[in-house]
Motif scaffolding. Structure first.
Motif, PDB file in Angstrom:
ATOM      1  N   ARG A 246       0.649  -1.235   0.287  1.00  0.00           N
ATOM      2  CA  ARG A 246       0.536  -0.111  -0.288  1.00  0.00           C
ATOM      3  C   ARG A 246       0.654   1.130   0.275  1.00  0.00           C
ATOM      4  N   MET A 247       0.468   1.597  -0.782  1.00  0.00           N
ATOM      5  CA  MET A 247       1.432   3.854  -0.860  1.00  0.00           C
ATOM      6  C   MET A 247       0.997   4.014  -1.370  1.00  0.00           C
ATOM      7  N   LYS A 248       1.140   5.208  -0.856  1.00  0.00           N
ATOM      8  CA  LYS A 248       0.290   7.221  -0.309  1.00  0.00           C
ATOM      9  C   LYS A 248       1.142   8.164  -0.995  1.00  0.00           C
ATOM     10  N   CYS A 249       2.169   9.045  -0.381  1.00  0.00           N
ATOM     11  CA  CYS A 249       2.713   9.696  -0.863  1.00  0.00           C
ATOM     12  C   CYS A 249       3.927   9.047  -2.157  1.00  0.00           C
ATOM     13  N   GLY A 250       3.975   8.574  -2.138  1.00  0.00           N
ATOM     14  CA  GLY A 250       5.785   7.420  -2.868  1.00  0.00           C
ATOM     15  C   GLY A 250       6.361   7.877  -3.322  1.00  0.00           C
ATOM     16  N   VAL A 251       7.137   9.042  -1.879  1.00  0.00           N
ATOM     17  CA  VAL A 251       8.146   9.689  -1.871  1.00  0.00           C
ATOM     18  C   VAL A 251       8.397  10.023  -0.490  1.00  0.00           C
ATOM     19  N   GLY A 252       8.365   8.927   0.654  1.00  0.00           N
ATOM     20  CA  GLY A 252       8.415   8.454   1.438  1.00  0.00           C
ATOM     21  C   GLY A 252       8.597   9.314   2.962  1.00  0.00           C
ATOM     22  N   LYS A 253       7.338   9.756   2.644  1.00  0.00           N
ATOM     23  CA  LYS A 253       6.897  10.982   3.813  1.00  0.00           C
ATOM     24  C   LYS A 253       5.551  10.587   4.736  1.00  0.00           C
ATOM     25  N   CYS A 254       5.009   9.511   4.369  1.00  0.00           N
ATOM     26  CA  CYS A 254       3.813   9.330   4.739  1.00  0.00           C
ATOM     27  C   CYS A 254       3.814   7.754   6.160  1.00  0.00           C
ATOM     28  N   GLY A 255       4.523   6.881   5.164  1.00  0.00           N
ATOM     29  CA  GLY A 255       4.936   5.710   6.414  1.00  0.00           C
ATOM     30  C   GLY A 255       3.813   4.462   5.680  1.00  0.00           C
ATOM     31  N   HIS A 256       3.489   5.302   4.684  1.00  0.00           N
ATOM     32  CA  HIS A 256       2.067   3.766   4.594  1.00  0.00           C
ATOM     33  C   HIS A 256       2.491   2.534   3.553  1.00  0.00           C
ATOM     34  N   CYS A 257       3.770   2.598   3.134  1.00  0.00           N
ATOM     35  CA  CYS A 257       4.171   1.296   2.304  1.00  0.00           C
ATOM     36  C   CYS A 257       5.323   0.824   3.503  1.00  0.00           C
ATOM     37  N   GLN A 258       6.050   1.469   5.031  1.00  0.00           N
ATOM     38  CA  GLN A 258       6.661   1.020   6.142  1.00  0.00           C
ATOM     39  C   GLN A 258       7.064  -0.693   6.353  1.00  0.00           C
ATOM     40  N   LYS A 262      12.521   0.144   6.348  1.00  0.00           N
ATOM     41  CA  LYS A 262      12.374   0.162   4.867  1.00  0.00           C
ATOM     42  C   LYS A 262      10.485   0.730   4.675  1.00  0.00           C
ATOM     43  N   TYR A 263      10.877   1.584   3.549  1.00  0.00           N
ATOM     44  CA  TYR A 263      10.002   2.541   2.732  1.00  0.00           C
ATOM     45  C   TYR A 263      10.388   1.753   1.440  1.00  0.00           C
ATOM     46  N   CYS A 264       8.886   1.136   0.947  1.00  0.00           N
ATOM     47  CA  CYS A 264       8.698   0.606  -0.065  1.00  0.00           C
ATOM     48  C   CYS A 264       8.804   1.541  -1.806  1.00  0.00           C
ATOM     49  N   CYS A 265       8.723   3.345  -1.100  1.00  0.00           N
ATOM     50  CA  CYS A 265       8.256   3.783  -2.422  1.00  0.00           C
ATOM     51  C   CYS A 265       9.263   4.230  -2.512  1.00  0.00           C
ATOM     52  N   ILE A 266      10.240   4.382  -2.033  1.00  0.00           N
ATOM     53  CA  ILE A 266      12.488   4.531  -2.106  1.00  0.00           C
ATOM     54  C   ILE A 266      13.074   3.803  -1.981  1.00  0.00           C
TER      55      ILE A 266
HETATM   56  S1  FES Z   1       3.772   5.743   0.211  1.00  0.00           S
HETATM   57 FE1  FES Z   1       4.346   7.239   1.483  1.00  0.00          FE
HETATM   58  S2  FES Z   1       6.152   6.390   2.546  1.00  0.00           S
HETATM   59 FE2  FES Z   1       5.917   5.392   0.853  1.00  0.00          FE
END
Ligand code: FES
Ligand SMILES: Cc1cc2nc3c(=O)[nH]c(=O)nc-3n(C[C@H](O)[C@H](O)[C@H](O)COP(=O)(O)OP(=O)(O)OC[C@H]3O[C@@H](n4cnc5c(N)ncnc54)[C@H](O)[C@@H]3O)c2cc1C
Length: 283
Positions: A246-258, A262-266
């Motif tokens: 699950r991703m939201k911001c896609g840039v390591g800010k929101c923590g959804h993908c953590q 590890k942050y899946c988005c970055i």
């Molecule tokens: S989607 Fe927001 S931190 Fe990865």
């Protein structure tokens, strides 16, 4: 108020939160569930990306969703996204037609490390919709074929009707550039090929333990595929997986993908299997 000089403006990084308009130049309907879009950035700029990277695609009034590139950066001017209708945003985008627009942030994340794959035997294992992000890499390898050694592709779907990119499949079936093997879990009367889960394809060919392997598909598939690769002696640092989280911001800010640190988005979505060891909930 301090003024900004022109050289500062030129070196400013692009705003990672600012979506850019992309125009739909073609829509295909490969199955009832998916739409295959070919897009061009409305500002005329090419989309520069690595296979395995993602975008956040949005439609005003509906929201934004992460999607993998389904075409190679070697195919200039346009790029492809394949979207399965599962809910609000995917459903709304999949109703759009040629000439309409969506909005794109990206490319985002870490794609495939091509230097680790070049000059090696390469096996790609794609299950179901996992063929979409791997198609970007497959096209890349086909376009730069001399940079890679033996190229083997396994593709599995639940049944023949779930197969995507039918034109590509018929090309790969007849190609000398790729050793293509396919299977379905459940056949219908039209199907003449292999029946069984994707790991049954390992019987069809010999895999050298030094082969680099890319795996993309449902989480259940990973476990069985890794067990087979372990038996063949392929080291886990040479196995690369494309993780859908699950991703939201896609840039390591929101923590959804953590997942742990590890942050899946970055840090991803592409990880080596060795990197994921110890991350209990990763797969
Ligand atoms: S989607 Fe927001 S931190 Fe990865
Ligand atoms: C790195 C990455 C790459 C992706 N690439 C693609 C792609 O190339 N093509 C594509 O069709 N989809 C892809 N997805 C999945 C896509 O982002 C989701 O299907 C989408 O976010 C669903 O949003 P929605 O508003 O349409 O559905 P929602 O209304 O939010 O949800 C509808 C249903 O979909 C499920 N769902 C929501 N998000 C996900 C998710 N991330 N994975 C699986 N199920 C989900 C929900 O549990 C719910 O059951 C990718 C996801 C990630 C994280």
């Amino acid at each position: 108020m301090a003024s900004t000089c022109c050289c500062e403006e030129k070196t400013q990084k692009p705003n990672i939160f600012l979506p850019r308009e992309a125009t739909i130049v073609r829509v295909d309907k490969p199955t009832d569930m998916e739409r295959h879009f070919t897009l061009r950035m409305a500002d005329g700029q090419p989309m520069e990306f690595q296979p395995g990277q993602i975008v956040e695609a949005s439609l005003f009034g509906f929201g934004e969703i992460p999607l993998g590139f389904a075409s190679s950066p070697t195919r200039k001017n346009t790029f492809d996204l394949v979207i399965r209708t599962v809910g609000r945003v995917s459903g709304a985008i999949n109703k759009l037609e040629k000439g309409q627009s969506i909005f794109i942030r990206g490319p985002l994340g870490r794609g495939f490390d091509l230097d680790k794959l070049r000059n090696r035997d390469l096996l790609i294992i794609a299950g179901g919709i996992g063929l979409c992000p791997t198609r970007s890499l497959i096209q890349y390898v086909m376009d730069k074929r001399s940079e890679f050694k033996r190229f083997i592709l396994f593709y599995g779907t639940k049944d023949p009707k779930q197969q995507l990119f039918l034109e590509d499949l018929s090309q790969w079936r007849g190609s000398k550039e790729v050793e293509y093997h396919e299977t379905v879990d459940k056949a219908d009367p039209s199907w003449k090929g292999n029946v069984g889960v994707i790991t049954t394809l390992f019987k069809k060919t010999k895999i050298d333990p030094e082969t680099r392997v890319v795996v993309c598909g449902p989480p259940i598939m990973f476990r069985f595929v890794i067990a087979e690769l372990d038996k063949l002696g392929v080291r886990r640092e040479n196995v690369f997986v494309d993780l859908e989280r699950r991703m939201k911001c896609g840039v390591g800010k929101c923590g959804h993908c953590q997942i742990n640190d590890k942050y899946c988005c970055i840090d991803g979505p592409v990880f080596s299997f060795a990197e994921l060891q110890g991350l209990e909930e990763a797969i």
